[in-house]
Design a protein around this motif. Sequence first.
Motif, PDB file in Angstrom:
ATOM      1  N   SER A   1       0.709  -1.553  -0.075  1.00 49.93           N
ATOM      2  CA  SER A   1      -0.390  -0.465  -0.102  1.00 49.93           C
ATOM      3  C   SER A   1       0.857   0.667   0.174  1.00 49.93           C
ATOM      4  O   SER A   1       2.026   1.668   0.528  1.00 49.93           O
ATOM      5  CB  SER A   1      -0.982   0.637   1.225  1.00 49.93           C
ATOM      6  N   GLU A   2       0.227   2.283  -0.419  1.00 46.83           N
ATOM      7  CA  GLU A   2       1.110   3.825  -0.735  1.00 46.83           C
ATOM      8  C   GLU A   2       1.208   3.975   0.220  1.00 46.83           C
ATOM      9  O   GLU A   2       3.155   4.184   0.654  1.00 46.83           O
ATOM     10  CB  GLU A   2       0.061   4.307  -0.960  1.00 46.83           C
ATOM     11  N   ASP A   3       1.144   3.804   1.651  1.00 50.58           N
ATOM     12  CA  ASP A   3       1.816   4.078   3.051  1.00 50.58           C
ATOM     13  C   ASP A   3       2.985   3.519   3.492  1.00 50.58           C
ATOM     14  O   ASP A   3       4.128   4.045   3.462  1.00 50.58           O
ATOM     15  CB  ASP A   3       0.439   4.951   3.991  1.00 50.58           C
ATOM     16  N   ILE A   4       3.052   2.456   2.807  1.00 52.68           N
ATOM     17  CA  ILE A   4       4.361   1.203   3.749  1.00 52.68           C
ATOM     18  C   ILE A   4       5.915   1.771   2.173  1.00 52.68           C
ATOM     19  O   ILE A   4       6.232   1.988   2.535  1.00 52.68           O
ATOM     20  CB  ILE A   4       3.304   0.439   3.270  1.00 52.68           C
ATOM     21  N   ARG A   5       4.914   1.578   1.326  1.00 51.76           N
ATOM     22  CA  ARG A   5       6.179   2.203  -0.293  1.00 51.76           C
ATOM     23  C   ARG A   5       6.656   3.564   0.222  1.00 51.76           C
ATOM     24  O   ARG A   5       7.808   3.609   0.162  1.00 51.76           O
ATOM     25  CB  ARG A   5       5.045   1.903  -1.163  1.00 51.76           C
ATOM     26  N   LYS A   6       5.741   4.634   0.455  1.00 50.47           N
ATOM     27  CA  LYS A   6       6.407   5.960   1.069  1.00 50.47           C
ATOM     28  C   LYS A   6       7.026   5.996   1.826  1.00 50.47           C
ATOM     29  O   LYS A   6       8.869   6.137   2.016  1.00 50.47           O
ATOM     30  CB  LYS A   6       4.864   7.248   0.844  1.00 50.47           C
TER      31      LYS A   6
END
Length: 164
Positions: A106-111
């Motif tokens: 998910s985006e928050d984890i990737r960021k």
Amino acid sequence: MQKEMKTGIIYISKHGTTEKVARIIANKLNSGKTVLINLSKDKIDDIETFDRIIIGGSIHMASIHKKTKKLCESNKSILLTKNLGLFLCCMEKSEKSIEQFENAFSEDIRKHASSSALLGYEYNFDKMNFFERALVKKISGFKESISEIDHEAIEGFVNELEKK
Ligand SMILES: Cc1cc2nc3c(=O)[nH]c(=O)nc-3n(C[C@H](O)[C@H](O)[C@H](O)COP(=O)(O)O)c2cc1C
């Protein structure tokens, strides 16, 4: 005395490639203690105790294993406080691989991750079942096992992680 850095490498591997890559990463990490956790058989009850967490998976039929997705979602608040590395083993390159990566994490984890990478792939025909073998032959054109583990990318992945 300074506390020893503890790294957890959490992975799932269907035919052994991700496991191989996880072991290569573990051998390259310079600092502290590293624990390898195979999510398909090991239980994790101490995720909070790791200073650094690396999550690795492979792509089969365009998706990462659902257990890895579940792990990320149910431990998100902890993962977002750690030095985090994310890697995938998959055949696709370029745009399709980015899509698969974005779909896997998910985006928050990737960021939040300080290091993210695609680390190559293998086709191990001797470990595939009849259907997998037929499918891989059809979509990839390969008829024999191949190993395309990206050792240079692994080096870069580990270096990025250790910079933090
Ligand atoms: C049945 C099958 C389906 C696959 N589907 C994809 C796919 O959709 N996208 C992709 O990039 N790679 C795909 N691959 C390639 C795998 O990601 C690659 O073989 C990887 O090294 C497997 O790692 P593992 O043995 O750790 O699971 C597929 C491989 C197999 C055997």
